[in-house]
Write a protein that holds these residues in place. Structure first.
Motif, PDB file in Angstrom:
ATOM      1  N   VAL A 131      12.518 -50.160 -89.088  1.00  0.00           N
ATOM      2  CA  VAL A 131      13.901 -50.362 -89.848  1.00  0.00           C
ATOM      3  C   VAL A 131      14.798 -51.948 -88.973  1.00  0.00           C
ATOM      4  CG1 VAL A 131      16.442 -49.413 -88.585  1.00  0.00           C
ATOM      5  CG2 VAL A 131      15.482 -49.207 -90.594  1.00  0.00           C
ATOM      6  N   VAL A 132      14.546 -52.086 -88.718  1.00  0.00           N
ATOM      7  CA  VAL A 132      15.231 -53.644 -87.627  1.00  0.00           C
ATOM      8  C   VAL A 132      15.082 -54.824 -89.325  1.00  0.00           C
ATOM      9  CG1 VAL A 132      15.228 -52.796 -85.262  1.00  0.00           C
ATOM     10  CG2 VAL A 132      13.530 -53.970 -86.191  1.00  0.00           C
ATOM     11  N   PHE A 133      14.177 -54.638 -89.205  1.00  0.00           N
ATOM     12  CA  PHE A 133      13.539 -56.089 -90.054  1.00  0.00           C
ATOM     13  C   PHE A 133      13.954 -56.130 -91.416  1.00  0.00           C
ATOM     14  CE2 PHE A 133       8.750 -55.058 -88.540  1.00  0.00           C
ATOM     15  CZ  PHE A 133       9.051 -55.871 -87.396  1.00  0.00           C
ATOM     16  N   ALA A 134      14.826 -54.694 -91.905  1.00  0.00           N
ATOM     17  CA  ALA A 134      15.713 -54.567 -93.532  1.00  0.00           C
ATOM     18  C   ALA A 134      16.845 -55.335 -92.480  1.00  0.00           C
ATOM     19  CB  ALA A 134      15.808 -53.043 -93.383  1.00  0.00           C
ATOM     20  N   LEU A 193      16.151 -49.543 -97.930  1.00  0.00           N
ATOM     21  CA  LEU A 193      15.854 -49.727 -96.484  1.00  0.00           C
ATOM     22  C   LEU A 193      14.032 -49.636 -95.667  1.00  0.00           C
ATOM     23  CD1 LEU A 193      18.035 -47.711 -94.830  1.00  0.00           C
ATOM     24  CD2 LEU A 193      18.538 -49.874 -95.027  1.00  0.00           C
ATOM     25  N   ASN A 194      13.187 -49.091 -96.827  1.00  0.00           N
ATOM     26  CA  ASN A 194      11.554 -48.571 -96.942  1.00  0.00           C
ATOM     27  C   ASN A 194      11.844 -50.287 -97.048  1.00  0.00           C
ATOM     28  OD1 ASN A 194       9.454 -47.595 -96.754  1.00  0.00           O
ATOM     29  ND2 ASN A 194       9.421 -47.627 -98.168  1.00  0.00           N
ATOM     30  N   ALA A 195      12.260 -50.740 -98.608  1.00  0.00           N
ATOM     31  CA  ALA A 195      11.436 -51.611 -99.338  1.00  0.00           C
ATOM     32  C   ALA A 195      11.895 -53.003 -98.709  1.00  0.00           C
ATOM     33  CB  ALA A 195      12.114 -51.542-100.587  1.00  0.00           C
ATOM     34  N   ARG A 196      13.123 -52.733 -97.802  1.00  0.00           N
ATOM     35  CA  ARG A 196      13.600 -54.366 -97.879  1.00  0.00           C
ATOM     36  C   ARG A 196      12.953 -54.860 -96.068  1.00  0.00           C
ATOM     37  NH1 ARG A 196      19.032 -56.745 -98.360  1.00  0.00           N
ATOM     38  NH2 ARG A 196      19.153 -57.480 -96.258  1.00  0.00           N
ATOM     39  N   ALA A 197      12.679 -53.658 -95.925  1.00  0.00           N
ATOM     40  CA  ALA A 197      11.957 -53.620 -93.969  1.00  0.00           C
ATOM     41  C   ALA A 197      10.438 -54.567 -94.410  1.00  0.00           C
ATOM     42  CB  ALA A 197      12.248 -52.361 -93.399  1.00  0.00           C
ATOM     43  N   LYS A 198      10.174 -53.247 -95.146  1.00  0.00           N
ATOM     44  CA  LYS A 198       8.471 -54.171 -95.599  1.00  0.00           C
ATOM     45  C   LYS A 198       9.002 -55.642 -95.970  1.00  0.00           C
ATOM     46  CE  LYS A 198       5.664 -50.927 -97.317  1.00  0.00           C
ATOM     47  NZ  LYS A 198       5.888 -50.290 -98.752  1.00  0.00           N
ATOM     48  N   GLN A 229       2.438 -57.140 -90.817  1.00  0.00           N
ATOM     49  CA  GLN A 229       1.496 -57.104 -92.196  1.00  0.00           C
ATOM     50  C   GLN A 229       1.106 -56.781 -92.368  1.00  0.00           C
ATOM     51  OE1 GLN A 229      -0.334 -60.849 -91.717  1.00  0.00           O
ATOM     52  NE2 GLN A 229       2.175 -62.267 -91.208  1.00  0.00           N
ATOM     53  N   GLN A 230       0.040 -56.448 -92.022  1.00  0.00           N
ATOM     54  CA  GLN A 230      -0.741 -55.136 -92.621  1.00  0.00           C
ATOM     55  C   GLN A 230       0.408 -53.755 -92.979  1.00  0.00           C
ATOM     56  OE1 GLN A 230      -4.326 -54.520 -90.034  1.00  0.00           O
ATOM     57  NE2 GLN A 230      -5.299 -56.496 -90.440  1.00  0.00           N
ATOM     58  N   MET A 231       1.108 -52.924 -92.034  1.00  0.00           N
ATOM     59  CA  MET A 231       1.890 -52.394 -92.304  1.00  0.00           C
ATOM     60  C   MET A 231       2.700 -52.753 -93.266  1.00  0.00           C
ATOM     61  SD  MET A 231       2.236 -50.792 -88.784  1.00  0.00           S
ATOM     62  CE  MET A 231       3.293 -49.467 -89.324  1.00  0.00           C
ATOM     63  N   ALA A 232       3.120 -53.454 -93.466  1.00  0.00           N
ATOM     64  CA  ALA A 232       4.234 -53.956 -94.449  1.00  0.00           C
ATOM     65  C   ALA A 232       3.478 -53.913 -95.885  1.00  0.00           C
ATOM     66  CB  ALA A 232       5.543 -54.679 -93.923  1.00  0.00           C
ATOM     67  N   LYS A 233       2.294 -54.741 -96.101  1.00  0.00           N
ATOM     68  CA  LYS A 233       2.101 -54.276 -96.957  1.00  0.00           C
ATOM     69  C   LYS A 233       1.329 -53.787 -97.249  1.00  0.00           C
ATOM     70  CE  LYS A 233       1.329 -59.483 -96.662  1.00  0.00           C
ATOM     71  NZ  LYS A 233       0.449 -60.793 -96.161  1.00  0.00           N
ATOM     72  N   PHE A 266       9.860 -44.992 -92.577  1.00  0.00           N
ATOM     73  CA  PHE A 266       9.868 -43.336 -92.413  1.00  0.00           C
ATOM     74  C   PHE A 266       9.320 -42.330 -92.740  1.00  0.00           C
ATOM     75  CE2 PHE A 266      14.399 -46.090 -94.129  1.00  0.00           C
ATOM     76  CZ  PHE A 266      14.358 -46.277 -92.492  1.00  0.00           C
ATOM     77  N   TYR A 267       8.400 -42.456 -93.225  1.00  0.00           N
ATOM     78  CA  TYR A 267       7.338 -41.235 -93.160  1.00  0.00           C
ATOM     79  C   TYR A 267       7.934 -40.262 -94.168  1.00  0.00           C
ATOM     80  CZ  TYR A 267       5.478 -44.203 -89.206  1.00  0.00           C
ATOM     81  OH  TYR A 267       4.882 -44.812 -88.462  1.00  0.00           O
TER      82      TYR A 267
END
Length: 187
Positions: free
Chosen positions: A135-138, A61-66, A78-82, A89-90
């Motif tokens: 998480v919704v980005f996933a 889920l972390n990888a998909r959301a990012k 974008q900066q957070m995702a990259k 989920f920290y």
């Protein structure tokens, strides 16, 4: 005037650093119960809670959301995702995904109320928590339906928020200044 509920509200902080140890089932059940007792428009209770404690699924889920967030038209997101070191989920061992029936009245507010109840319940039992919308980005894109099915999210429901839960690595005691100009009284 003060009481235990008001003190819990004032004490709660967003925690972003967790121990690896899984939370106890009775703590989890108390938090889920608090979510179920949240107010909802016309008492519809049109939410669904998906508890994820599987490390591999949390990593997926972390990888998909990012990956999805890296394509969003927002530089900060974008900066957070990259950021390779950023985990949405920290590192929390438990995540509750809060979904709502898309046909329900005011379901985003209902899901928000459930999330807040869970955050306060977590603090009341000594757990750390954080409200995570990343998480919704996933759940964007072609694989969304399959992912919802894999997680047991009912058809017609959409993930709105997640609450991450775990034992705090550090106690946060700082209280951010609260704005004084947010209230006016009409008597």
């Amino acid at each position: 005037m003060t009481n235990e509920v008001l003190e819990t509200i004032k004490r709660r902080r967003s925690i972003r650093s967790f121990k690896e140890e899984q939370i106890k089932d009775e703590e989890l059940q108390a938090i889920i119960e608090a979510g179920r007792y949240a107010p909802s428009a016309m008492n519809q209770q049109c939410w669904h809670f998906t508890v994820v404690q599987n490390k591999e699924i949390l990593e997926m889920l972390n990888a998909r959301a990012k990956k999805a967030a890296a394509e969003i038209d927002n530089e900060h997101i974008q900066q957070m995702a990259k950021n390779e070191n950023f985990n949405i989920f920290y590192g929390a061992p438990t995540v509750v995904i809060i979904s709502g029936d898309e046909a329900a009245l005011l379901i985003d507010a209902d899901c928000a109320a459930a999330a807040q109840n869970m955050l306060l319940a977590a603090e009341s039992v000594g757990l750390g928590s954080c409200w995570v919308n990343f998480v919704v980005f996933a759940f964007q894109g072609d694989e969304s339906l399959r992912l919802k099915q894999q997680l047991g999210i009912p058809e017609g429901f959409r993930p709105f928020y997640s609450v991450v839960l775990g034992y705090k690595k550090v106690e946060r005691t700082n209280v951010p200044a609260k704005k004084e100009t947010v209230v006016n009284y009409v008597k």
